[in-house]
Design an enzyme around this catalytic site. Structure first.
Site, PDB file in Angstrom:
ATOM      1  N   ARG A   1      -1.605  43.930 -81.479  1.00 13.62           N
ATOM      2  CA  ARG A   1      -2.457  43.820 -82.092  1.00 13.62           C
ATOM      3  C   ARG A   1      -3.885  44.771 -81.318  1.00 13.62           C
ATOM      4  NH1 ARG A   1      -2.422  42.619 -86.954  1.00 13.62           N
ATOM      5  NH2 ARG A   1      -4.197  42.505 -86.411  1.00 13.62           N
TER       6      ARG A   1
ATOM      7  N   ASN B   1      -7.206  36.789 -88.380  1.00 15.25           N
ATOM      8  CA  ASN B   1      -6.924  36.527 -87.043  1.00 15.25           C
ATOM      9  C   ASN B   1      -6.930  34.578 -86.779  1.00 15.25           C
ATOM     10  OD1 ASN B   1      -8.001  37.580 -85.700  1.00 15.25           O
ATOM     11  ND2 ASN B   1     -10.121  37.915 -85.527  1.00 15.25           N
TER      12      ASN B   1
ATOM     13  N   GLU C   1     -10.115  40.607 -92.020  1.00 10.27           N
ATOM     14  CA  GLU C   1     -10.042  40.166 -90.187  1.00 10.27           C
ATOM     15  C   GLU C   1      -9.816  39.014 -89.958  1.00 10.27           C
ATOM     16  OE1 GLU C   1      -9.268  42.924 -88.225  1.00 10.27           O
ATOM     17  OE2 GLU C   1     -10.045  44.796 -89.394  1.00 10.27           O
TER      18      GLU C   1
END
Lengths: 148, 114
Positions: free
Chosen positions: A106, A52, A48
């Site tokens: 997203r 990002n 994650e």
């Protein structure tokens, strides 16, 4: 607390490096003798944070993503760092379902997932200065965990 | 990431094998959307038995496909969810729109396929 081990990696912000990053982080953490579940937790949280950095930190530009990992007795610290555009409003970015890129499908759940699988998530960021995500996970026997 | 599918009446059964992250999500998305060009498909069942890793990118893929299929009055179901992926589904709140079925038969029956 005595630091037992440390590692650093640096790679280009290509999406093909997402799996490299999480597998490498998990391999480093494996010396702490984590459970299979803890390993998956670490892989997911790192995935994650790196995603990002690639999507939001650098957007369409190329840059370097760095991971620093530190092992203490019963405690793993992971830092995911980019030198990209930064986050203007960290509190907003951390809210579940918030995404600055809905057109990319997203889900806006990245930080929520990190918080679910790690014990602590700290975000420091400055506009055009990049973002640093520091995550802590306690690993070890249940008695150690109860005593923390 | 390997994606395969088969059609059972108006249900597209999609099987995912490998790791679903931001990098592989695009391929899965394009594969399914290409199959959905067939207007007779109304429902989707995602079989994730052989999905060895998934992060929140998978949630984005599911929500996107749900939007398409719900416009057709159909459902999106999921089967063979492991405990780790189940936690991601739980925290994301996706079970409000996607049903986790015990097995393929139950999913198909709920979608009117016997």
């Amino acid at each position: 607390m005595e630091k037992l081990n440390e590692m650093h990696i640096k790679f280009l912000s290509k999406s093909s490096n997402e799996s490299f990053a999480r597998v490498t982080a998990a391999a480093f953490a494996s010396q702490m003798d984590p459970t299979l579940e803890e390993i998956t937790d670490i892989k997911t949280a790192v995935s994650e944070a790196v995603t990002n950095a690639i999507i939001h930190g650098y957007e369409d530009k190329m840059g370097y993503v760095e991971i620093g990992a530190y092992i203490y007795p019963g405690k793993l610290v992971m830092e995911i760092i980019d030198r990209g555009k930064g986050i203007a409003d960290i509190e907003k970015a951390r809210q579940p379902l918030y995404t600055s890129k809905p057109e990319l499908e997203r889900s806006g759940m990245g930080f929520t997932v990190m918080e679910t699988f790690m014990d602590k998530v700290e975000v420091t960021s400055g506009v055009n200065q990049g973002t640093r995500v520091k995550m802590i996970k306690y690993i070890g026997s249940s008695t150690e965990k109860m005593g923390r | 990431m390997q994606v395969s599918s088969r059609k059972r009446q108006d249900v597209l059964v999609v099987s995912l094998k490998g790791e679903l992250d931001h990098h592989t999500a695009d391929r899965v998305r394009r594969y399914i959307d290409h199959r959905l060009e067939n207007p007779t498909i109304k429902n989707i069942v995602m079989d994730i038995k052989n999905l060895t890793f998934m992060d929140s990118s998978g949630i984005g893929v599911l929500i996107g496909r749900y939007k398409i299929i719900s416009k057709r009055g159909g459902k999106l179901g999921i089967i063979n969810v492991n405990s780790h992926i189940d936690r991601i589904f739980q925290v994301s709140g996706i079970y409000r729109i996607i049903k986790n079925y015990d097995d393929l038969q139950q999913a198909l029956n709920d979608m009117g396929v016997y």
